[in-house]
Scaffold this motif. Structure first.
Motif, PDB file in Angstrom:
ATOM      1  N   LEU A  48     -17.023 121.037 -51.006  1.00 44.22           N
ATOM      2  CA  LEU A  48     -16.743 119.525 -51.598  1.00 44.22           C
ATOM      3  C   LEU A  48     -17.443 118.469 -50.702  1.00 44.22           C
ATOM      4  O   LEU A  48     -17.271 118.597 -49.471  1.00 44.22           O
ATOM      5  N   VAL A  49     -17.797 117.600 -51.346  1.00 45.58           N
ATOM      6  CA  VAL A  49     -18.609 116.490 -50.799  1.00 45.58           C
ATOM      7  C   VAL A  49     -18.089 115.326 -50.988  1.00 45.58           C
ATOM      8  O   VAL A  49     -17.691 115.005 -52.222  1.00 45.58           O
ATOM      9  N   CYS A  50     -17.498 114.655 -50.088  1.00 49.18           N
ATOM     10  CA  CYS A  50     -16.929 113.307 -50.215  1.00 49.18           C
ATOM     11  C   CYS A  50     -17.615 112.208 -49.399  1.00 49.18           C
ATOM     12  O   CYS A  50     -17.617 112.269 -48.136  1.00 49.18           O
ATOM     13  N   ASP A  51     -18.070 111.297 -50.324  1.00 48.83           N
ATOM     14  CA  ASP A  51     -18.889 110.239 -49.637  1.00 48.83           C
ATOM     15  C   ASP A  51     -18.823 109.003 -50.587  1.00 48.83           C
ATOM     16  O   ASP A  51     -18.802 109.258 -51.920  1.00 48.83           O
ATOM     17  N   ASP A  52     -18.401 107.691 -50.237  1.00 43.96           N
ATOM     18  CA  ASP A  52     -18.362 106.690 -51.170  1.00 43.96           C
ATOM     19  C   ASP A  52     -19.514 105.969 -51.635  1.00 43.96           C
ATOM     20  O   ASP A  52     -19.663 105.276 -52.455  1.00 43.96           O
ATOM     21  N   GLN A  53     -20.612 106.455 -51.119  1.00 52.26           N
ATOM     22  CA  GLN A  53     -22.158 106.142 -51.464  1.00 52.26           C
ATOM     23  C   GLN A  53     -22.616 107.272 -52.414  1.00 52.26           C
ATOM     24  O   GLN A  53     -22.893 108.324 -51.978  1.00 52.26           O
ATOM     25  N   ALA A  54     -23.005 107.025 -53.669  1.00 49.04           N
ATOM     26  CA  ALA A  54     -23.267 107.806 -54.771  1.00 49.04           C
ATOM     27  C   ALA A  54     -24.594 108.423 -54.403  1.00 49.04           C
ATOM     28  O   ALA A  54     -24.817 109.788 -54.657  1.00 49.04           O
ATOM     29  N   LEU A  55     -25.542 107.751 -53.795  1.00 51.02           N
ATOM     30  CA  LEU A  55     -26.885 108.294 -53.620  1.00 51.02           C
ATOM     31  C   LEU A  55     -26.900 109.396 -52.461  1.00 51.02           C
ATOM     32  O   LEU A  55     -27.405 110.320 -52.386  1.00 51.02           O
ATOM     33  N   VAL A  75     -18.778 122.593 -55.088  1.00 45.28           N
ATOM     34  CA  VAL A  75     -17.640 122.772 -56.203  1.00 45.28           C
ATOM     35  C   VAL A  75     -17.096 121.527 -56.717  1.00 45.28           C
ATOM     36  O   VAL A  75     -16.353 121.608 -57.570  1.00 45.28           O
ATOM     37  N   GLY A  76     -17.395 120.339 -56.019  1.00 48.68           N
ATOM     38  CA  GLY A  76     -17.134 119.127 -56.463  1.00 48.68           C
ATOM     39  C   GLY A  76     -17.505 117.770 -55.589  1.00 48.68           C
ATOM     40  O   GLY A  76     -18.120 118.302 -54.451  1.00 48.68           O
ATOM     41  N   GLU A  77     -17.550 116.832 -56.217  1.00 51.36           N
ATOM     42  CA  GLU A  77     -17.996 115.619 -55.404  1.00 51.36           C
ATOM     43  C   GLU A  77     -17.000 114.393 -55.641  1.00 51.36           C
ATOM     44  O   GLU A  77     -16.398 114.306 -56.669  1.00 51.36           O
ATOM     45  N   CYS A  78     -16.552 113.901 -54.877  1.00 52.78           N
ATOM     46  CA  CYS A  78     -15.779 112.502 -54.629  1.00 52.78           C
ATOM     47  C   CYS A  78     -16.068 111.319 -53.909  1.00 52.78           C
ATOM     48  O   CYS A  78     -17.038 111.542 -53.167  1.00 52.78           O
ATOM     49  N   GLY A  79     -15.578 110.222 -54.337  1.00 49.27           N
ATOM     50  CA  GLY A  79     -15.876 108.739 -53.468  1.00 49.27           C
ATOM     51  C   GLY A  79     -14.999 108.208 -52.773  1.00 49.27           C
ATOM     52  O   GLY A  79     -15.125 107.475 -52.057  1.00 49.27           O
ATOM     53  N   VAL A 131      -8.624 114.663 -51.007  1.00 48.35           N
ATOM     54  CA  VAL A 131      -7.478 115.413 -50.700  1.00 48.35           C
ATOM     55  C   VAL A 131      -6.828 116.282 -52.061  1.00 48.35           C
ATOM     56  O   VAL A 131      -6.603 117.356 -52.195  1.00 48.35           O
ATOM     57  N   ASP A 132      -6.745 115.349 -53.053  1.00 56.54           N
ATOM     58  CA  ASP A 132      -6.429 115.962 -54.447  1.00 56.54           C
ATOM     59  C   ASP A 132      -7.575 117.201 -54.809  1.00 56.54           C
ATOM     60  O   ASP A 132      -6.959 118.089 -55.293  1.00 56.54           O
ATOM     61  N   MET A 133      -8.700 116.767 -54.780  1.00 55.07           N
ATOM     62  CA  MET A 133      -9.647 117.804 -55.308  1.00 55.07           C
ATOM     63  C   MET A 133      -9.623 119.106 -54.327  1.00 55.07           C
ATOM     64  O   MET A 133      -9.881 120.211 -54.830  1.00 55.07           O
ATOM     65  N   ALA A 134      -9.695 118.815 -53.200  1.00 53.14           N
ATOM     66  CA  ALA A 134      -9.280 119.879 -52.211  1.00 53.14           C
ATOM     67  C   ALA A 134      -8.343 121.014 -52.345  1.00 53.14           C
ATOM     68  O   ALA A 134      -8.370 122.146 -52.190  1.00 53.14           O
ATOM     69  N   ARG A 135      -7.095 120.252 -52.541  1.00 53.19           N
ATOM     70  CA  ARG A 135      -5.991 121.118 -53.025  1.00 53.19           C
ATOM     71  C   ARG A 135      -6.220 121.945 -54.253  1.00 53.19           C
ATOM     72  O   ARG A 135      -5.681 122.965 -54.503  1.00 53.19           O
ATOM     73  N   ARG A 136      -6.931 121.152 -55.200  1.00 53.21           N
ATOM     74  CA  ARG A 136      -6.923 121.994 -56.520  1.00 53.21           C
ATOM     75  C   ARG A 136      -8.057 122.961 -56.470  1.00 53.21           C
ATOM     76  O   ARG A 136      -8.061 124.064 -57.115  1.00 53.21           O
ATOM     77  N   PRO A 147      -4.449 124.657 -44.156  1.00 54.49           N
ATOM     78  CA  PRO A 147      -5.598 123.610 -43.804  1.00 54.49           C
ATOM     79  C   PRO A 147      -6.725 123.972 -44.294  1.00 54.49           C
ATOM     80  O   PRO A 147      -7.308 125.238 -44.400  1.00 54.49           O
ATOM     81  N   VAL A 148      -7.595 122.946 -44.594  1.00 54.93           N
ATOM     82  CA  VAL A 148      -8.922 123.241 -44.875  1.00 54.93           C
ATOM     83  C   VAL A 148      -9.835 122.731 -43.925  1.00 54.93           C
ATOM     84  O   VAL A 148      -9.787 121.692 -42.928  1.00 54.93           O
TER      85      VAL A 148
END
Length: 216
Positions: A5-12, A30-34, A40-45, A77-78
Motif C-alpha cells: 500500500l503506497v501512501c503519499d500526499d503528492q500524486a506524482l 494493492v492500493g494508493e492513498c494521500g 490506516v483505513d485501507m491497510a485494515r481493509r 500490526p502492519v
C-alpha cells in the motif's frame, strides 16, 4: 507476491512509486492513498504486507498513522516503511518509536526502495548504519534514561552485541569487531530480539538507548 500500500500526499510521487513497484514480478500495489487516515483505513481493509508511508501529510501525518498500524499494543500490526524527503533526526526517531520497520529518503535510487520493501516484508529491519549513527549522535542524550537498567535477561556477550547494534554496526561489522562468524552474530541478534520481545533490530536500537544499555 508481496502486497504493498503506497501512501503519499503528492500524486506524482505516489504514482511513480506505484509504477516502479508494480513493474517487479514479486511486488504488487494493492492500493494508493494521500493521507494518513486513509492509509490506516485501507491497510485494515486490504491487509497489505507492507505500507510505504510518507511523513508529512494532511488529515493524519505518517508518524501517527504508523503508530496506529504498527505501534505497541496493536493486535495485528502492519509492517511500515517510512519514505520521506525530510532527513531530520526527529522524524527518524519518532517513526521508529511509532513502530516503523524501516526508513528511507525519497532521493534513494529505485533499486534501494525495492530492496527496502523486500527487506521489511521479510521481517527484517531497514535502517542503514549511517542513519543509526546520526540518530544516536543527535538523540542519545534525550533517549538515555536518568538511571541505567539494573536488570536484563541478556548474557554479557548478548549485551556486547546489543551495544554494537546500537552503534549502528551491521552483522558483518559486529562479527569483525568480536571475532565471530556472521552466522553466530545472526544467532545472537535473534536471541536478543526474542528475550527482549522486540520485532527487529530497529526496535533494539531504541530499546538500548531507552534502557541505558547503549555505549556512552
Amino acid at each position: 507476491m508481496i502486497s504493498v500500500l503506497v501512501c503519499d500526499d503528492q500524486a506524482l510521487i505516489r504514482t511513480g512509486f506505484a509504477t516502479i513497484i508494480d513493474a517487479q514480478p514479486d511486488l504488487q500495489v494493492v492500493g494508493e492513498c494521500g493521507d494518513g487516515r486513509a492509509a490506516v483505513d485501507m491497510a485494515r481493509r486490504l491487509n497489505p504486507d507492507i505500507v510505504v508511508m510518507d511523513v508529512r501529510m494532511p488529515v493524519l501525518d505518517g508518524i501517527e498513522a504508523t503508530r496506529l498500524l504498527a505501534g505497541a499494543g496493536v493486535a495485528d500490526p502492519v509492517k511500515v516503511l517510512v519514505v520521506t524527503t525530510f532527513n531530520l533526526d526527529k522524524y527518524v526517531y519518532e517513526a521508529l518509536r511509532a513502530g516503523a520497520s524501516g526508513f528511507l529518503l525519497k532521493d534513494a535510487p529505485p533499486q534501494q526502495l525495492l530492496q527496502g520493501i523486500r527487506t521489511v516484508a521479510s521481517g527484517a529491519a531497514l535502517l542503514a548504519p549511517e542513519v543509526t549513527r546520526q540518530l544516536v549522535g543527535r538523540y542519545a542524550a534525550r533517549i538515555r534514561p536518568a538511571a541505567p537498567a539494573t536488570e536484563t535477561p541478556l548474557t554479557p556477550r548478548e549485551l556486547e552485541v546489543l551495544r554494537l547494534i546500537a552503534e549502528g554496526l551491521s552483522n558483518s561489522e559486529i562479527a569483525a569487531e568480536l571475532v565471530l562468524s556472521p552466522e553466530t552474530v545472526k544467532t545472537y541478534v535473534s536471541r536478543i530480539l526474542t528475550k527482549l520481545d522486540l520485532r527487529d533490530r530497529v526496535q533494539a536500537v531504541v530499546y538500548a538507548y531507552r534502557h541505558g544499555l547503549a555505549p556512552s
